[in-house]
Design a protein around this motif. Sequence first.
Motif, PDB file in Angstrom:
ATOM      1  N   VAL A   3     -12.903  -1.385  51.059  1.00  0.00           N
ATOM      2  CA  VAL A   3     -14.079  -1.148  51.894  1.00  0.00           C
ATOM      3  C   VAL A   3     -14.686  -2.493  52.288  1.00  0.00           C
ATOM      4  O   VAL A   3     -14.945  -3.346  51.437  1.00  0.00           O
ATOM      5  CB  VAL A   3     -15.120  -0.302  51.135  1.00  0.00           C
ATOM      6  N   ILE A 109     -13.621   3.259  56.935  1.00  0.00           N
ATOM      7  CA  ILE A 109     -14.954   3.470  56.366  1.00  0.00           C
ATOM      8  C   ILE A 109     -15.500   2.119  55.927  1.00  0.00           C
ATOM      9  O   ILE A 109     -14.826   1.372  55.213  1.00  0.00           O
ATOM     10  CB  ILE A 109     -14.889   4.429  55.159  1.00  0.00           C
ATOM     11  N   ALA A 130     -16.486   6.632  49.774  1.00  0.00           N
ATOM     12  CA  ALA A 130     -15.767   6.024  50.898  1.00  0.00           C
ATOM     13  C   ALA A 130     -14.317   6.483  50.914  1.00  0.00           C
ATOM     14  O   ALA A 130     -13.756   6.798  51.979  1.00  0.00           O
ATOM     15  CB  ALA A 130     -15.840   4.502  50.804  1.00  0.00           C
ATOM     16  N   MET A 133     -14.129   9.948  52.275  1.00  0.00           N
ATOM     17  CA  MET A 133     -14.407  10.031  53.716  1.00  0.00           C
ATOM     18  C   MET A 133     -13.232   9.542  54.553  1.00  0.00           C
ATOM     19  O   MET A 133     -13.094   9.900  55.713  1.00  0.00           O
ATOM     20  CB  MET A 133     -15.644   9.190  54.061  1.00  0.00           C
ATOM     21  N   ALA A 134     -12.388   8.694  53.964  1.00  0.00           N
ATOM     22  CA  ALA A 134     -11.310   8.076  54.731  1.00  0.00           C
ATOM     23  C   ALA A 134     -10.330   9.141  55.219  1.00  0.00           C
ATOM     24  O   ALA A 134      -9.945  10.038  54.471  1.00  0.00           O
ATOM     25  CB  ALA A 134     -10.597   7.047  53.864  1.00  0.00           C
ATOM     26  N   PRO A 139     -15.277  11.892  62.290  1.00  0.00           N
ATOM     27  CA  PRO A 139     -15.958  10.750  61.660  1.00  0.00           C
ATOM     28  C   PRO A 139     -17.277  11.167  61.011  1.00  0.00           C
ATOM     29  O   PRO A 139     -18.072  11.881  61.617  1.00  0.00           O
ATOM     30  CB  PRO A 139     -16.184   9.778  62.820  1.00  0.00           C
ATOM     31  N   MET A 141     -20.665  10.169  58.095  1.00  0.00           N
ATOM     32  CA  MET A 141     -21.499   9.123  57.522  1.00  0.00           C
ATOM     33  C   MET A 141     -22.122   9.635  56.230  1.00  0.00           C
ATOM     34  O   MET A 141     -22.224  10.844  56.012  1.00  0.00           O
ATOM     35  CB  MET A 141     -22.570   8.632  58.502  1.00  0.00           C
ATOM     36  N   LEU A 180     -22.631   4.513  54.483  1.00  0.00           N
ATOM     37  CA  LEU A 180     -21.199   4.433  54.767  1.00  0.00           C
ATOM     38  C   LEU A 180     -20.967   5.053  56.133  1.00  0.00           C
ATOM     39  O   LEU A 180     -21.502   6.133  56.426  1.00  0.00           O
ATOM     40  CB  LEU A 180     -20.387   5.203  53.729  1.00  0.00           C
ATOM     41  N   TYR A 181     -20.158   4.401  56.962  1.00  0.00           N
ATOM     42  CA  TYR A 181     -19.897   4.884  58.307  1.00  0.00           C
ATOM     43  C   TYR A 181     -18.416   4.778  58.624  1.00  0.00           C
ATOM     44  O   TYR A 181     -17.718   3.918  58.096  1.00  0.00           O
ATOM     45  CB  TYR A 181     -20.676   4.055  59.343  1.00  0.00           C
ATOM     46  N   ASP A 182     -17.981   5.647  59.529  1.00  0.00           N
ATOM     47  CA  ASP A 182     -16.623   5.602  60.055  1.00  0.00           C
ATOM     48  C   ASP A 182     -16.654   4.762  61.337  1.00  0.00           C
ATOM     49  O   ASP A 182     -17.515   4.978  62.203  1.00  0.00           O
ATOM     50  CB  ASP A 182     -16.171   7.039  60.348  1.00  0.00           C
TER      51      ASP A 182
END
Length: 240
Positions: A3, A109, A130, A133-134, A139, A141, A180-182
Motif C-alpha cells: 500500500v 488501493i 486495503a 478492497m483490492a 472502486p 473507499m 483508503l481509496y481506489d
Amino acid sequence: SEVKAMIFAAGRGERMRPLTDHCPKPLLEAGGKPLIVWQIEALARAGIGDIVINHAWLGDRIEAALGDGSRYGVRLRYSAETTALETAGGIAQALPLLVADPANEAGDIFLAVSGDIHTDYDYRRLLPRAAAMAGSAEPCMHLVMVPNPAFHPAGDFALGDDGRLSLDGGERLTFGNIGLYDTRLFSAIARGEKVAMPPYYRGAITAGHATGERHDGLWENVGTPAQLAALDRSLRARPA
C-alpha cells in the motif's frame, strides 16, 4: 501489493497566518517535530514505506526539509502543484506516483491522510482492509471517523453497525482525514484540474461503496496558532 500513502500538504494554511507566511503549514512544529514528520514516522512504523507528498505553497521548502525520506526509513516522492488543486485534483495529479501498474485495470488501493492532523491512530489497522478492497469490481473507499470535535458538532456521515457509511440517520461522526481509496475513483479527472473531494465521498456513500471505522483515540485537526500551541504543550508534557 504494498500500500502506498499520500500526505496532503498543498494547503495555504490561511488560518495559521502569520506562522504560514514563511513556513508551509506541514513544517510547523509541535513537540519538537514538524506536523508532517509525525505522520511520516507513523506510516513508517506501519511498514508503509512509499509515500507521495503533494505541495503548492512554499513546496520547495517541504522538499528541502524532508528530502528523499531515507532518514525516516521511507521513500518520499513529491507531486508539485503550481496552484493548489484541492483534494481530488491533487490525487489525480499524483496518480502516476500512486498507481503500481498503469496497465492494471483493477486499480490500486492507497492510503491518504491530511498533513495537518495529529493522531495516535495505528495505520497498520488499515492494511487488512486495503487487501480486502483490492480487486473489487467497483472502486470503494474506507474512511476513519472520529467523535465530533467542538468546531464541527454536526459531524459528516453516519456509521452503521455493519460498517457502512450513510449520509443521514444514526449517530453522525466526523471524517478524520484518514482514508483508503481506489485509484479508479480519480482516473477520469484531468491532470491539473482543481477538483474538491466532497462529491466523491457522497457518490461512494450513496452507491453503497463506502465503509468506515471509528477511532476514539487522540485526534487533532491543527488549524490555528492556538491549536498548534496547545498540541505543542500537550506533547511536551508527555512522559518520554
